[in-house]
Scaffold this active site. Structure first.
Site, PDB file in Angstrom:
ATOM      1  N   ARG A   7     -15.795  44.781  83.304  1.00  0.00           N
ATOM      2  CA  ARG A   7     -15.814  46.317  83.810  1.00  0.00           C
ATOM      3  C   ARG A   7     -15.327  46.786  85.049  1.00  0.00           C
ATOM      4  O   ARG A   7     -14.788  47.697  85.208  1.00  0.00           O
ATOM      5  CB  ARG A   7     -17.294  46.591  83.435  1.00  0.00           C
ATOM      6  N   LYS A  19     -23.368  30.698  73.234  1.00  0.00           N
ATOM      7  CA  LYS A  19     -25.033  30.771  72.775  1.00  0.00           C
ATOM      8  C   LYS A  19     -25.636  31.835  73.181  1.00  0.00           C
ATOM      9  O   LYS A  19     -25.189  32.402  74.420  1.00  0.00           O
ATOM     10  CB  LYS A  19     -25.548  29.443  72.923  1.00  0.00           C
ATOM     11  N   HIS A  50     -22.886  23.992  75.851  1.00  0.00           N
ATOM     12  CA  HIS A  50     -22.491  23.177  77.199  1.00  0.00           C
ATOM     13  C   HIS A  50     -22.894  21.838  77.027  1.00  0.00           C
ATOM     14  O   HIS A  50     -22.688  21.024  77.722  1.00  0.00           O
ATOM     15  CB  HIS A  50     -22.576  24.011  78.199  1.00  0.00           C
ATOM     16  N   GLU A  88     -37.008  21.616  83.281  1.00  0.00           N
ATOM     17  CA  GLU A  88     -36.703  22.359  84.410  1.00  0.00           C
ATOM     18  C   GLU A  88     -37.618  22.567  85.235  1.00  0.00           C
ATOM     19  O   GLU A  88     -38.711  23.087  84.909  1.00  0.00           O
ATOM     20  CB  GLU A  88     -35.860  23.426  84.037  1.00  0.00           C
ATOM     21  N   ASP A 142     -33.844  28.889  72.994  1.00  0.00           N
ATOM     22  CA  ASP A 142     -32.869  28.864  74.217  1.00  0.00           C
ATOM     23  C   ASP A 142     -32.576  27.501  74.282  1.00  0.00           C
ATOM     24  O   ASP A 142     -31.287  27.225  74.736  1.00  0.00           O
ATOM     25  CB  ASP A 142     -33.705  29.316  75.595  1.00  0.00           C
ATOM     26  N   HIS A 158     -29.470  23.052  72.262  1.00  0.00           N
ATOM     27  CA  HIS A 158     -29.367  21.618  72.987  1.00  0.00           C
ATOM     28  C   HIS A 158     -30.065  20.378  72.652  1.00  0.00           C
ATOM     29  O   HIS A 158     -29.296  19.364  72.543  1.00  0.00           O
ATOM     30  CB  HIS A 158     -29.597  21.802  74.588  1.00  0.00           C
ATOM     31  N   LYS A 174     -39.517  25.369  81.447  1.00  0.00           N
ATOM     32  CA  LYS A 174     -39.339  25.859  82.969  1.00  0.00           C
ATOM     33  C   LYS A 174     -40.622  25.562  83.491  1.00  0.00           C
ATOM     34  O   LYS A 174     -41.735  25.343  83.227  1.00  0.00           O
ATOM     35  CB  LYS A 174     -39.385  27.418  82.617  1.00  0.00           C
TER      36      LYS A 174
END
Ligand code: BG6
Length: 486
Positions: A49, A155, A185, A223, A242, A247, A337
């Site tokens: 943009r 994703k 990934h 994480e 997520d 994954h 997380k």
């Protein structure tokens, strides 16, 4: 895995000034150039943009790549990239952009002597995937008469089974399946790809890789960081969508699949989807027993998170596979997380040896062998086994045989996107999701999502940041006499 050399092409990055492009894709392109894998005739066209000049864009990219590489770039290498870097500004939902893109692409490819092979990378918010796909097709940019046209879709692919199917229908309205590269990934990580090499290039593991010898398998994607500024996306997604649906299910399929007949994309993907199709669906009562969700304390105060949010930032699951190899072997998955540390790993816990011989010795128990695949960090593989402690008394201690990627291969830092970009340029879809794999993943998580959506009353477990998650997740294993590896 057996990719031919990458074809000369123009890589078009939609969302070129966004986080993904700056932190992952452009550094990956630089790394590819450094390792001599970027095709000699290629160009990169950024689309975003901000109305900035091409020179300003080049400066931005240079700064981002330097930041990710952790220092100044090799001057000649950067010059090579910079000469091939172009930029146009525009809005993705404006058809005018695609008409300008058509003209620009033609100029860029002529200038660099590239045939009209175009790779479109959608590094944009998911709600724009369908629009971009539709408009590219409407502008004739999906037409492969004079060169190949491929589209890389980030994703998450859909929000649930139905929306994934809808998105797919939109994309396949103008593109064939062989043109669609659904990226995950995790599959770009060396340690993930190595799962197949480890299992199938070595003769000694395959005979014991089954229900006769394996007691259970644990998989974790932990994480230490929270959701940062991603509240707007994350609060709608949650950990199950997520991380688990994509994954972790990829890890599961690589660990559990049968040997494919070859490393060709379809052969590998055929075996992967069979694993996901073999996962026993969880009924409502199973969800209550075998699926745990939680939030880290403080999640509801993160930016862009709803005040009373019930989004899962932590998930633990007990899954079973109803097939010949794995019947009766529990697979325990956990992700979250703000956990104790960053660690992605798969551990295969083997059945214990009989204790008979040690009954009349001071040894109290033998410890089951554990094969640990460390996906990240400290990438490597280790095997734990019992050894006799030196001395006159019969005592045992668990020791490990260890392989470390860093120590052995002296790996250069990589983003994980290098292999995936290279494969997309080479036309190798092995490491990308086929639609049936995406659907199989949604089919497993959907009953869990539905049960959780219905349950608006029961208290949601909250865990302390820096812990390993809620007690309910420990119970998932403890009730069967097992424990999470920590
Ligand atoms: C992304 C998720 O796909 O993977 C993030 O959206 C997560 O929430 C990230 O943090 C983890 O990736 P990696 O490569 O750091 O393990």
């Amino acid at each position: 895995m057996s990719s031919p050399p990458a074809d000369p092409c123009v890589l078009v990055i939609f969302g070129a000034s966004g986080d993904l492009a700056r932190r992952k894709l452009l550094p990956a392109i630089y790394n590819l150039a450094e390792s001599g894998l970027l095709p000699e005739r290629c160009a990169i066209l950024g689309v975003a943009r901000p109305a900035i000049s091409e020179d300003a864009y080049r400066t931005q990219v240079r700064e981002s790549v330097e930041r990710e590489e952790g220092g100044p770039l090799d001057a000649a290498m950067w010059q090579r990239i910079s000469d091939r870097l172009h930029y146009i500004a525009g809005e993705l939902d404006d058809q005018g952009l695609y008409d300008r893109l058509m003209t620009e692409l033609d100029q860029v490819r002529r200038r660099h002597g590239i045939p009209s092979n175009y790779l479109f990378y959608l590094a944009v918010p998911p709600q724009l995937f369908a629009t971009a796909g539709r408009r590219l097709a409407a502008a004739g940019l999906a037409d492969e008469r004079d060169g190949w046209r491929r589209i890389v879709v980030e994703k998450p692919f859909g929000y649930d089974l139905e929306s994934a199917r809808r998105l797919n229908a939109e994309l396949t309205g103008g593109l064939r399946e062989t043109q669609i590269y659904r990226i995950d990934h995790y599959l770009g990580k060396e340690t993930v790809q190595n799962i197949l090499a480890f299992r199938f290039a070595n003769g000694i593991f395959e005979p014991i890789w089954n229900r006769r010898y394996v007691d259970h398998v644990q998989m974790q994607v932990a994480e230490d960081e929270g959701i940062g500024n991603r509240g707007a996306y994350y609060d709608r997604a949650g950990a199950l969508r997520d991380i688990v649906q994509n994954h972790m299910f990829q890890l599961l399929s690589l660990v559990c699949m049968e040997p494919p007949v070859s490393f060709k994309a379809e052969a590998v993907r055929d075996e992967k989807v069979k694993v996901l199709n073999a996962v026993t669906p969880l009924a409502d009562a199973d969800v209550r027993r075998d699926a745990v969700r939680a939030q880290y304390a403080g999640y509801r105060q993160e930016p862009h998170v709803a005040a009373g949010s019930r989004t899962d930032t932590y998930v633990a699951l007990r899954l079973m596979l109803d097939n010949w190899r794995w019947a009766g072997v529990p697979f325990y998955l956990r992700t979250g997380k703000r956990l104790a540390r960053r660690s992605t790993e798969v551990s295969v816990h083997f059945k214990p040896a009989p204790f008979t011989l040690f009954r009349e010795t001071p040894v109290e128990c033998t410890n089951p062998n554990v094969l640990l695949l460390r996906i990240q960090p400290e990438e490597g593989i280790s095997l734990a086994f019992d050894a006799k402690v030196p001395g006159p008394l019969e005592r045992l201690e668990t020791v490990t045989m260890d392989f470390s990627y860093a120590a052995h291969f002296h790996l250069e830092p990589s983003t994980g996107y290098e292999t995936l970009l290279f494969d997309a340029m080479a036309g190798d879809q092995t490491l990308f999701h086929r639609m049936d794999i995406v659907e199989a993943g949604w089919q497993i998580v959907e009953p869990i999502l539905d049960a959780w959506a219905r349950d608006t009353g029961s208290p949601l477990p909250v865990h302390e940041p820096g812990s390993w998650g809620p007690a309910e997740a420990d119970w998932l294993l403890e009730r069967e006499g097992r424990r999470w590896r920590s």
